[in-house]
Motif scaffolding. Structure first.
Motif, PDB file in Angstrom:
ATOM      1  N   ALA A  52      12.117   3.855  -0.452  1.00 46.99           N
ATOM      2  CA  ALA A  52      11.695   4.165   0.923  1.00 46.99           C
ATOM      3  C   ALA A  52      10.185   4.372   0.937  1.00 46.99           C
ATOM      4  CB  ALA A  52      12.416   5.417   1.430  1.00 46.99           C
ATOM      5  N   PRO A  53       9.417   3.290   0.828  1.00 41.23           N
ATOM      6  CA  PRO A  53       7.957   3.371   0.677  1.00 41.23           C
ATOM      7  C   PRO A  53       7.240   4.130   1.795  1.00 41.23           C
ATOM      8  CG  PRO A  53       8.734   1.139   0.276  1.00 41.23           C
ATOM      9  CD  PRO A  53       9.893   1.901   0.819  1.00 41.23           C
ATOM     10  N   VAL A  54       7.713   3.980   3.032  1.00 47.29           N
ATOM     11  CA  VAL A  54       7.060   4.649   4.161  1.00 47.29           C
ATOM     12  C   VAL A  54       7.173   6.164   4.017  1.00 47.29           C
ATOM     13  CG1 VAL A  54       7.034   4.953   6.668  1.00 47.29           C
ATOM     14  CG2 VAL A  54       7.479   2.695   5.697  1.00 47.29           C
ATOM     15  N   ILE A  55       8.367   6.633   3.649  1.00 46.21           N
ATOM     16  CA  ILE A  55       8.582   8.072   3.451  1.00 46.21           C
ATOM     17  C   ILE A  55       7.740   8.559   2.278  1.00 46.21           C
ATOM     18  CG2 ILE A  55      10.289   9.836   2.838  1.00 46.21           C
ATOM     19  CD1 ILE A  55      12.392   8.157   4.244  1.00 46.21           C
ATOM     20  N   ALA A  56       7.674   7.765   1.212  1.00 44.20           N
ATOM     21  CA  ALA A  56       6.885   8.141   0.040  1.00 44.20           C
ATOM     22  C   ALA A  56       5.409   8.279   0.394  1.00 44.20           C
ATOM     23  CB  ALA A  56       7.058   7.100  -1.064  1.00 44.20           C
ATOM     24  N   ALA A 105       0.837  -1.209   0.000  1.00 41.66           N
ATOM     25  CA  ALA A 105       0.000   0.000   0.000  1.00 41.66           C
ATOM     26  C   ALA A 105       0.868   1.255   0.000  1.00 41.66           C
ATOM     27  CB  ALA A 105      -0.930   0.000   1.207  1.00 41.66           C
ATOM     28  N   PHE A 106       1.944   1.234   0.792  1.00 39.62           N
ATOM     29  CA  PHE A 106       2.861   2.377   0.830  1.00 39.62           C
ATOM     30  C   PHE A 106       3.498   2.603  -0.540  1.00 39.62           C
ATOM     31  CE2 PHE A 106       3.758   1.784   5.642  1.00 39.62           C
ATOM     32  CZ  PHE A 106       2.602   2.496   5.935  1.00 39.62           C
ATOM     33  N   ILE A 107       3.946   1.512  -1.158  1.00 37.37           N
ATOM     34  CA  ILE A 107       4.559   1.621  -2.494  1.00 37.37           C
ATOM     35  C   ILE A 107       3.539   2.136  -3.496  1.00 37.37           C
ATOM     36  CG2 ILE A 107       5.611   0.336  -4.399  1.00 37.37           C
ATOM     37  CD1 ILE A 107       6.697  -1.639  -2.298  1.00 37.37           C
ATOM     38  N   GLY A 108       2.334   1.565  -3.454  1.00 34.88           N
ATOM     39  CA  GLY A 108       1.287   1.973  -4.389  1.00 34.88           C
ATOM     40  C   GLY A 108       0.900   3.420  -4.243  1.00 34.88           C
ATOM     41  N   ILE A 109       0.759   3.894  -3.005  1.00 35.73           N
ATOM     42  CA  ILE A 109       0.407   5.294  -2.769  1.00 35.73           C
ATOM     43  C   ILE A 109       1.510   6.220  -3.267  1.00 35.73           C
ATOM     44  CG2 ILE A 109       0.154   7.020  -0.942  1.00 35.73           C
ATOM     45  CD1 ILE A 109      -2.393   5.576  -1.412  1.00 35.73           C
ATOM     46  N   GLY A 110       2.761   5.831  -3.016  1.00 39.74           N
ATOM     47  CA  GLY A 110       3.881   6.646  -3.483  1.00 39.74           C
ATOM     48  C   GLY A 110       3.928   6.752  -4.996  1.00 39.74           C
ATOM     49  N   LEU A 111       3.729   5.625  -5.674  1.00 44.16           N
ATOM     50  CA  LEU A 111       3.730   5.627  -7.136  1.00 44.16           C
ATOM     51  C   LEU A 111       2.545   6.396  -7.695  1.00 44.16           C
ATOM     52  CD1 LEU A 111       4.776   1.931  -7.870  1.00 44.16           C
ATOM     53  CD2 LEU A 111       6.169   3.994  -8.189  1.00 44.16           C
ATOM     54  N   ALA A 112       1.385   6.242  -7.058  1.00 51.19           N
ATOM     55  CA  ALA A 112       0.198   6.972  -7.501  1.00 51.19           C
ATOM     56  C   ALA A 112       0.400   8.476  -7.346  1.00 51.19           C
ATOM     57  CB  ALA A 112      -1.022   6.516  -6.708  1.00 51.19           C
ATOM     58  N   ALA A 113       1.012   8.869  -6.238  1.00 45.51           N
ATOM     59  CA  ALA A 113       1.300  10.289  -6.023  1.00 45.51           C
ATOM     60  C   ALA A 113       2.244  10.812  -7.097  1.00 45.51           C
ATOM     61  CB  ALA A 113       1.897  10.499  -4.636  1.00 45.51           C
ATOM     62  N   ALA A 114       3.207   9.995  -7.481  1.00 42.10           N
ATOM     63  CA  ALA A 114       4.154  10.393  -8.527  1.00 42.10           C
ATOM     64  C   ALA A 114       3.442  10.659  -9.846  1.00 42.10           C
ATOM     65  CB  ALA A 114       5.224   9.314  -8.699  1.00 42.10           C
ATOM     66  N   THR A 115       2.418   9.845 -10.167  1.00 44.59           N
ATOM     67  CA  THR A 115       1.679  10.062 -11.418  1.00 44.59           C
ATOM     68  C   THR A 115       0.836  11.327 -11.352  1.00 44.59           C
ATOM     69  OG1 THR A 115      -0.209   8.692 -10.716  1.00 44.59           O
ATOM     70  CG2 THR A 115       1.576   7.590 -11.916  1.00 44.59           C
ATOM     71  N   GLY A 116       0.568  11.804 -10.129  1.00 42.63           N
ATOM     72  CA  GLY A 116      -0.140  13.075  -9.997  1.00 42.63           C
ATOM     73  C   GLY A 116       0.704  14.243 -10.474  1.00 42.63           C
ATOM     74  N   PHE A 117       2.033  14.079 -10.422  1.00 42.86           N
ATOM     75  CA  PHE A 117       2.956  15.098 -10.922  1.00 42.86           C
ATOM     76  C   PHE A 117       3.148  14.942 -12.438  1.00 42.86           C
ATOM     77  CE2 PHE A 117       4.282  14.833  -6.460  1.00 42.86           C
ATOM     78  CZ  PHE A 117       4.384  16.175  -6.124  1.00 42.86           C
ATOM     79  N   ARG A 118       3.502  13.730 -12.853  1.00 42.04           N
ATOM     80  CA  ARG A 118       3.718  13.405 -14.262  1.00 42.04           C
ATOM     81  C   ARG A 118       3.162  12.005 -14.498  1.00 42.04           C
ATOM     82  NH1 ARG A 118       4.021  17.787 -15.265  1.00 42.04           N
ATOM     83  NH2 ARG A 118       5.721  19.080 -16.044  1.00 42.04           N
TER      84      ARG A 118
END
Length: 202
Positions: free
Chosen positions: A166-170, A14-27
C-alpha cells in the motif's frame, strides 16, 4: 484507469521509494531483506540495474545482517555504538532503495533523487530514533531501550510491507513521521538551549 494518468508510474514509484526509505530509518537491513525476499520470489518486479538485490547471495547476506542488527540493539552499549553509524548507514540504504524505483531515469537523476528524497527521509527518521534512545538512556538508565528497539523493528517491518502493498499509505506515514521528528526535535533543541542559557553564570 490510473495507468493512463500522466506520470502515474513515477508518482507510484516515489511513494514506494519513500516508504522503503522510511523503513530503513527504523532498521537498515530489514527493509533491504524484505525487498530482496519479495523480488527473489518474484512478488515484486526489480529493475535490471538492481537485479543483484533479487539474487540469492543478497537474500542470504541481508537476512543474516537483519538478524544481527535486530539482536544487537538489545545489547547494552552496543546499541549506542550502532547509533553512531546508523544515520549514515540508513542514508545509504534509503538512497539505494529509493533509487531502485527510478532506474529508467538515468544515472544522475536517479541517484540525485535517491540521495535527496530517500537518503533524507531515512536520515531524518534514524536521527529521531537515535535521539529517542539517548533520551531513554538518560531517563531510564537504558532499561527502556529494549522498548525503543522493539518499536524500531516493528516500524521497519510494517513500513517495508506497506511500501510494497500500500505505497500511498506508506508515503503518508513516512511524511507524518518526518513532521513528527522535526517538530519534537525542534522542541527538544529549544528546551536544551533554554536550560543551557539558564545554567550560564550571570
Amino acid at each position: 484507469m490510473l495507468d493512463h494518468v500522466p506520470y502515474f508510474s513515477y508518482v507510484l514509484s516515489a511513494f514506494i521509494g519513500i516508504g522503503l526509505a522510511a523503513a530503513t530509518g527504523f532498521r537498515v537491513f530489514l527493509p533491504m531483506f524484505a525487498v530482496s525476499l519479495a523480488s527473489y520470489f518474484h512478488w515484486i518486479p526489480m529493475n535490471e540495474s538492481f537485479e543483484w538485490l533479487a539474487g540469492l547471495p543478497a537474500l542470504i547476506t541481508t537476512g543474516i545482517a537483519t538478524i544481527v542488527e535486530i539482536l544487537a540493539y538489545y545489547i547494552p552499549f552496543v546499541d549506542h555504538l550502532l547509533d553512531t553509524v546508523s544515520v549514515p548507514m540508513a542514508t545509504v540504504a534509503g538512497s539505494v532503495l529509493f533509487a531502485s524505483q527510478f532506474a529508467e531515469l538515468g544515472t544522475f537523476p536517479q541517484w540525485a533523487l535517491g540521495l535527496i528524497a530517500g537518503g533524507g527521509t531515512a536520515a531524518t527518521i534514524s536521527s529521531g530514533f537515535a535521539g529517542l534512545r539517548a533520551a531513554s538512556t538518560a531517563t531510564t538508565g537504558g532499561l527502556g531501550n529494549s522498548v525503543v528497539g522493539t518499536t524500531e523493528t516493528a516500524g521497519a517491518g510494517i513500513m517495508a510491507f506497506l511500501a510494497m502493498a500500500a505505497p500511498v499509505i506508506a508515503a503518508a506515514c513516512a511524511i507524518l513521521l518526518i513532521i513528527g521528528v522535526v517538530f519534537f526535535g525542534r522542541k527538544l533543541w529549544r528546551k536544551f538551549r533554554k536550560k543551557k542559557a539558564m545554567a550560564r553564570p550571570t
